[in-house]
Design a protein around this motif. Structure first.
Motif, mmCIF file in Angstrom:
data_model
loop_
_atom_site.group_PDB
_atom_site.id
_atom_site.type_symbol
_atom_site.label_atom_id
_atom_site.label_comp_id
_atom_site.label_asym_id
_atom_site.label_seq_id
_atom_site.Cartn_x
_atom_site.Cartn_y
_atom_site.Cartn_z
ATOM 1 N N SER A 136 0.794 -1.337 -0.125
ATOM 2 C CA SER A 136 -0.024 0.026 0.015
ATOM 3 C C SER A 136 0.918 1.174 -0.035
ATOM 4 C CB SER A 136 -0.923 0.069 1.305
ATOM 5 O OG SER A 136 -1.663 -1.259 1.264
ATOM 6 N N LEU A 137 0.212 2.405 -0.547
ATOM 7 C CA LEU A 137 0.941 3.555 -0.518
ATOM 8 C C LEU A 137 -0.268 4.502 -0.432
ATOM 9 C CD1 LEU A 137 3.575 3.734 -3.435
ATOM 10 C CD2 LEU A 137 4.119 4.056 -0.968
ATOM 11 N N ARG A 138 0.104 5.969 0.218
ATOM 12 C CA ARG A 138 -0.702 6.921 0.205
ATOM 13 C C ARG A 138 -0.268 7.982 -0.489
ATOM 14 N NH1 ARG A 138 -3.993 10.079 5.054
ATOM 15 N NH2 ARG A 138 -1.817 11.027 5.481
ATOM 16 N N LEU A 139 -0.916 8.624 -1.378
ATOM 17 C CA LEU A 139 -0.276 9.731 -2.076
ATOM 18 C C LEU A 139 -1.267 11.000 -1.457
ATOM 19 C CD1 LEU A 139 -0.222 8.571 -5.690
ATOM 20 C CD2 LEU A 139 1.260 8.278 -4.024
ATOM 21 N N SER A 140 -0.355 12.247 -1.344
ATOM 22 C CA SER A 140 -0.918 13.285 -1.029
ATOM 23 C C SER A 140 -1.014 14.419 -2.175
ATOM 24 C CB SER A 140 -0.314 13.883 0.380
ATOM 25 O OG SER A 140 -0.555 12.953 1.437
ATOM 26 N N CYS A 141 -1.811 15.245 -2.071
ATOM 27 C CA CYS A 141 -1.815 16.541 -2.904
ATOM 28 C C CYS A 141 -2.100 17.628 -2.238
ATOM 29 C CB CYS A 141 -2.697 16.037 -4.186
ATOM 30 S SG CYS A 141 -2.801 17.642 -5.716
ATOM 31 N N ALA A 142 -1.384 18.599 -2.201
ATOM 32 C CA ALA A 142 -1.550 19.855 -1.374
ATOM 33 C C ALA A 142 -1.753 20.842 -2.118
ATOM 34 C CB ALA A 142 -0.450 20.142 -0.406
ATOM 35 N N ALA A 143 -2.839 21.555 -2.164
ATOM 36 C CA ALA A 143 -3.575 22.699 -3.077
ATOM 37 C C ALA A 143 -3.265 23.955 -2.225
ATOM 38 C CB ALA A 143 -4.825 22.510 -3.552
ATOM 39 N N SER A 144 -2.824 25.087 -3.038
ATOM 40 C CA SER A 144 -2.702 26.393 -2.574
ATOM 41 C C SER A 144 -3.053 27.412 -3.527
ATOM 42 C CB SER A 144 -1.296 26.689 -2.152
ATOM 43 O OG SER A 144 -0.283 26.457 -3.009
#
Length: 124
Positions: free
Chosen positions: A17-25
């Motif tokens: 498993s992996l968890r990807l993150s996407c931070a928006a600004s």
């Protein structure tokens, strides 16, 4: 303008498993939906999953249904892609994208802002 930064990629074994993150600004108040796409070497970019900014509506590619889950943290302006039961064919660069118009869509052309991508490699 919306800026997106992905993180969380890496090397994992089949079944992991992996968890990807996407931070928006930036102008995040203009975002209606966020999508995840991926591109493997020599292949076209393909849709993976998407969610409305409210989280009320989600959409998944058939190839990842039941294995991947998209979610978001409003307080952090961050969208996640939880990937379970990974397979070698999931190996690709994963991109997140923002859509400013109404509707959760699976076409890359419907998204105007893109992150730089994060590499996911699944070993057999």
């Amino acid at each position: 303008q919306v800026q997106l930064v992905e993180s969380g990629g890496g090397l994992v074994q089949t079944g992991g498993s992996l968890r990807l993150s996407c931070a928006a600004s930036g102008r995040t108040f203009n975002i209606y939906a966020m999508g995840w796409f991926r591109q493997a070497p020599g292949k076209e970019r393909e849709f993976v999953a998407a969610t409305s900014w409210s989280g009320a509506s989600t959409l998944y590619a058939d190839s990842v249904k039941g294995r991947f889950t998209v979610s978001k943290d409003n307080a952090k302006n961050t969208v996640y892609l939880q990937m379970n039961s990974l397979k070698p064919e999931d190996t690709a660069v994963y991109y997140c994208a923002a859509r400013l118009r109404v509707g959760v869509r699976s076409s890359a052309d419907e998204y105007g802002s893109w992150g730089q991508g994060t590499q996911v490699t699944v070993s057999s």
